[in-house]
Scaffold this motif. Structure first.
Motif, PDB file in Angstrom:
ATOM      1  N   HIS A 105       1.298   4.639   6.436  1.00 41.61           N
ATOM      2  CA  HIS A 105       0.849   4.094   7.725  1.00 41.61           C
ATOM      3  C   HIS A 105       2.043   3.598   8.538  1.00 41.61           C
ATOM      4  O   HIS A 105       3.090   3.275   7.984  1.00 41.61           O
ATOM      5  CB  HIS A 105      -0.126   2.937   7.507  1.00 41.61           C
ATOM      6  CG  HIS A 105       0.471   1.775   6.738  1.00 41.61           C
ATOM      7  ND1 HIS A 105       1.013   0.683   7.363  1.00 41.61           N
ATOM      8  CD2 HIS A 105       0.633   1.561   5.406  1.00 41.61           C
ATOM      9  CE1 HIS A 105       1.470  -0.163   6.443  1.00 41.61           C
ATOM     10  NE2 HIS A 105       1.252   0.349   5.238  1.00 41.61           N
ATOM     11  N   ASP A 116       7.349  -1.196   4.935  1.00 42.07           N
ATOM     12  CA  ASP A 116       5.945  -1.170   4.515  1.00 42.07           C
ATOM     13  C   ASP A 116       5.177  -0.206   5.407  1.00 42.07           C
ATOM     14  O   ASP A 116       4.832  -0.545   6.538  1.00 42.07           O
ATOM     15  CB  ASP A 116       5.367  -2.593   4.611  1.00 42.07           C
ATOM     16  CG  ASP A 116       3.905  -2.671   4.213  1.00 42.07           C
ATOM     17  OD1 ASP A 116       3.269  -1.613   4.001  1.00 42.07           O
ATOM     18  OD2 ASP A 116       3.399  -3.800   4.113  1.00 42.07           O
ATOM     19  N   GLY A 117       4.914   0.985   4.888  1.00 42.58           N
ATOM     20  CA  GLY A 117       4.202   2.004   5.652  1.00 42.58           C
ATOM     21  C   GLY A 117       5.103   3.142   6.091  1.00 42.58           C
ATOM     22  O   GLY A 117       5.067   4.227   5.501  1.00 42.58           O
ATOM     23  N   GLU A 150      -3.842   0.179   8.774  1.00 47.45           N
ATOM     24  CA  GLU A 150      -3.851  -0.093   7.334  1.00 47.45           C
ATOM     25  C   GLU A 150      -3.810  -1.585   7.063  1.00 47.45           C
ATOM     26  O   GLU A 150      -4.449  -2.076   6.139  1.00 47.45           O
ATOM     27  CB  GLU A 150      -2.658   0.603   6.664  1.00 47.45           C
ATOM     28  CG  GLU A 150      -2.741   0.624   5.142  1.00 47.45           C
ATOM     29  CD  GLU A 150      -2.172  -0.606   4.462  1.00 47.45           C
ATOM     30  OE1 GLU A 150      -2.444  -0.789   3.269  1.00 47.45           O
ATOM     31  OE2 GLU A 150      -1.457  -1.405   5.118  1.00 47.45           O
ATOM     32  N   GLU A 151      -3.044  -2.310   7.864  1.00 48.19           N
ATOM     33  CA  GLU A 151      -2.861  -3.737   7.595  1.00 48.19           C
ATOM     34  C   GLU A 151      -4.061  -4.575   8.039  1.00 48.19           C
ATOM     35  O   GLU A 151      -4.222  -5.705   7.590  1.00 48.19           O
ATOM     36  CB  GLU A 151      -1.595  -4.260   8.289  1.00 48.19           C
ATOM     37  CG  GLU A 151      -0.297  -3.579   7.859  1.00 48.19           C
ATOM     38  CD  GLU A 151       0.134  -3.983   6.446  1.00 48.19           C
ATOM     39  OE1 GLU A 151      -0.602  -4.701   5.757  1.00 48.19           O
ATOM     40  OE2 GLU A 151       1.226  -3.553   6.039  1.00 48.19           O
ATOM     41  N   HIS A 211       5.548   4.074  -1.270  1.00 47.58           N
ATOM     42  CA  HIS A 211       5.511   2.772  -0.587  1.00 47.58           C
ATOM     43  C   HIS A 211       6.651   1.910  -1.097  1.00 47.58           C
ATOM     44  O   HIS A 211       7.014   1.990  -2.271  1.00 47.58           O
ATOM     45  CB  HIS A 211       4.173   2.092  -0.887  1.00 47.58           C
ATOM     46  CG  HIS A 211       3.773   1.072   0.140  1.00 47.58           C
ATOM     47  ND1 HIS A 211       4.288  -0.197   0.163  1.00 47.58           N
ATOM     48  CD2 HIS A 211       2.903   1.153   1.178  1.00 47.58           C
ATOM     49  CE1 HIS A 211       3.752  -0.843   1.180  1.00 47.58           C
ATOM     50  NE2 HIS A 211       2.915  -0.057   1.818  1.00 47.58           N
ATOM     51  N   HIS A 372      -3.813  -0.834  -0.495  1.00 46.80           N
ATOM     52  CA  HIS A 372      -3.224   0.317   0.196  1.00 46.80           C
ATOM     53  C   HIS A 372      -4.328   1.331   0.509  1.00 46.80           C
ATOM     54  O   HIS A 372      -5.365   1.348  -0.149  1.00 46.80           O
ATOM     55  CB  HIS A 372      -2.190   1.011  -0.696  1.00 46.80           C
ATOM     56  CG  HIS A 372      -1.028   0.153  -1.066  1.00 46.80           C
ATOM     57  ND1 HIS A 372      -0.027  -0.152  -0.191  1.00 46.80           N
ATOM     58  CD2 HIS A 372      -0.739  -0.502  -2.212  1.00 46.80           C
ATOM     59  CE1 HIS A 372       0.856  -0.942  -0.783  1.00 46.80           C
ATOM     60  NE2 HIS A 372       0.437  -1.171  -2.010  1.00 46.80           N
TER      61      HIS A 372
END
Ligand SMILES: [Zn+2]
Length: 424
Positions: A105, A116-117, A150-151, A211, A372
């Motif tokens: 993401h 992150d992503g 996603e978050e 990730h 995730h």
């Protein structure tokens, strides 16, 4: 610097400034806002550059196809122009069987880290390059995905894109989720989300999400890459504490009903109970009414985020925190209500696939406490995750990091995995 490390740096530098806050150094890449839209354009350009047609699933998730794109989905013709001719198919060789999906993401938490992503998406494109440079001929399509929201930092529900694709969230509920400015998800997307797409899901034989690690296990293991075994069950609980708002100067200490005291004790209890069980408990959000320096609060609301390796441990932990908070509330003369806001069950990744990849890569196998898209997709198709070492162990913060060498090792590992899953 190796050639691959140079190409990683080049791609990485291309997205690094997008959505970065100059003061914190962290990222503000909320789903479907200007920075994330720029990254989605970057995704289309990278796919186009590689002759990979891009399709959207009607939920905001993007898919770039090396091999046959799905028919009947909204392939982005404007961007795919010139990429779907027969020469592409000839070069790619025959495709049969389910596609191998990889990716991650673009969106971030407020002032989140760079990796992150996006690391999973950049690594996926570079892994495709590696396979092509090695002359690999996939017998199954390789598909690079960018999942939306996603978050959950904008619309409140994490993994919203993958939940929609898999039908794990009601379409009307998702469409009506609103951000802080009152904009609904459907408005941000430009249309009502399409919801579950079993036909598209059915085209995928496996999903592998790379990730950045969100802990220090790989530092301790002295290894650049790991394979995930499971995602801990986790959840959010809202603790509302009501007391009596009053004057800070004139109310005798003995006469107070101060919910801040109950709250403070609850936070300490959560920490202690989690430590006793080898679990995680965090109170990272609090709201105080009236939130005035010279007033005893009338109400304090805190959100407990709790995670544990087993569902029973998580249950015991939350029960224990609740019992201690209730006991303290009696002593403080305050009233406690606890409301579960969301819970996510234990996700055990496909044991056969994880074991196969761990053996292939000679990599350690680790559980994680973070959710995730892979955790959502795992209920629908064989799914695995690769983690890349994070020297600080910090995530959801500007301090999150990964070295170029480790990111390169991640690309090499992902390319081996894709070769294993798509080329035999
Ligand atoms: Zn992530």
């Amino acid at each position: 610097m190796s050639d691959l490390a140079g190409r990683f740096r080049e791609l990485w530098d291309g997205i690094a400034p997008v959505g970065r806050d100059a003061d914190s150094g962290g990222y503000l890449r909320y789903a479907l806002t200007a920075p994330e839209l720029r990254l989605r354009e970057w995704f289309r350009a990278q796919a186009d550059h590689r002759g990979m047609p891009v399709s959207e699933d009607g939920n905001g998730n993007l898919f770039a196809w090396w091999g046959d794109p799905p028919t009947g989905t909204q392939a982005n013709d404007a961007h795919a122009t010139g990429t779907r001719d027969s020469s592409t198919q000839d070069r790619d060789g025959p495709t049969r069987g389910g596609a191998v999906l990889t990716g991650s993401h673009f969106d971030s938490v407020p002032h989140g880290g760079a990796y992150d992503g996006p690391l999973g998406i950049v690594s996926a494109f570079l892994a495709v390059d590696e396979l092509r440079a090695a002359g690999a001929t996939p017998v199954r399509p390789v598909v690079v995905a960018a999942f939306v929201e996603e978050e959950g930092a904008r619309f409140g529900v994490p993994c919203l894109g993958s939940r929609l694709l898999t039908g794990e969230i009601d379409v009307d509920r998702a469409a009506g989720l609103r951000d802080a400015a009152g904009v609904s998800f459907a408005e941000a997307l430009g249309h009502r989300p399409a919801g579950a797409d079993p036909a598209l899901l059915g085209r995928f034989a496996a999903f592998v999400e790379l990730h950045v690690e969100q802990g220090r296990a790989l530092v301790d293991a002295d290894a650049p890459v790991a394979v995930a075994s499971a995602i801990w069950p986790h959840g959010r609980w809202r603790f509302e504490l009501r007391g009596e708002g009053n004057h800070a100067g004139t109310t005798r200490m003995a006469d107070r009903r101060d919910p801040m005291l109950t709250f403070a004790f609850t936070v300490l209890a959560a920490n202690k109970e989690a430590r006793l069980r080898g679990a995680h408990a965090t109170v990272g959000r609090v709201a105080v009414e009236p939130n005035a320096t010279n007033a005893i609060p009338s109400k304090v609301t805190g959100w407990l985020d709790a995670r544990a390796a087993e569902p029973e441990t998580l249950h015991d932990l939350v029960e224990a925190v609740q019992a201690k908070a209730a006991e303290r509330a009696r002593r403080d003369g305050t009233a406690l209500t606890v409301t579960p806001e969301s819970t996510t069950q234990l996700v055990a990744f496909d044991g056969g696939l994880a074991g196969r990849l761990a053996a292939l890569l000679a990599a350690p196998v680790l559980p994680t406490g973070a959710g995730h898209d892979a955790g959502v997709l795992a209920a629908h198709l064989p799914t695995a995750m690769l983690f890349v070492r994070n020297p600080t162990g910090v995530s959801h913060s500007p301090a999150e990091s990964a070295t170029d060498d480790d990111c390169t090792a991640g690309v090499v590992a992902l390319a081996r995995v894709l070769e294993e899953l798509a080329c035999h």
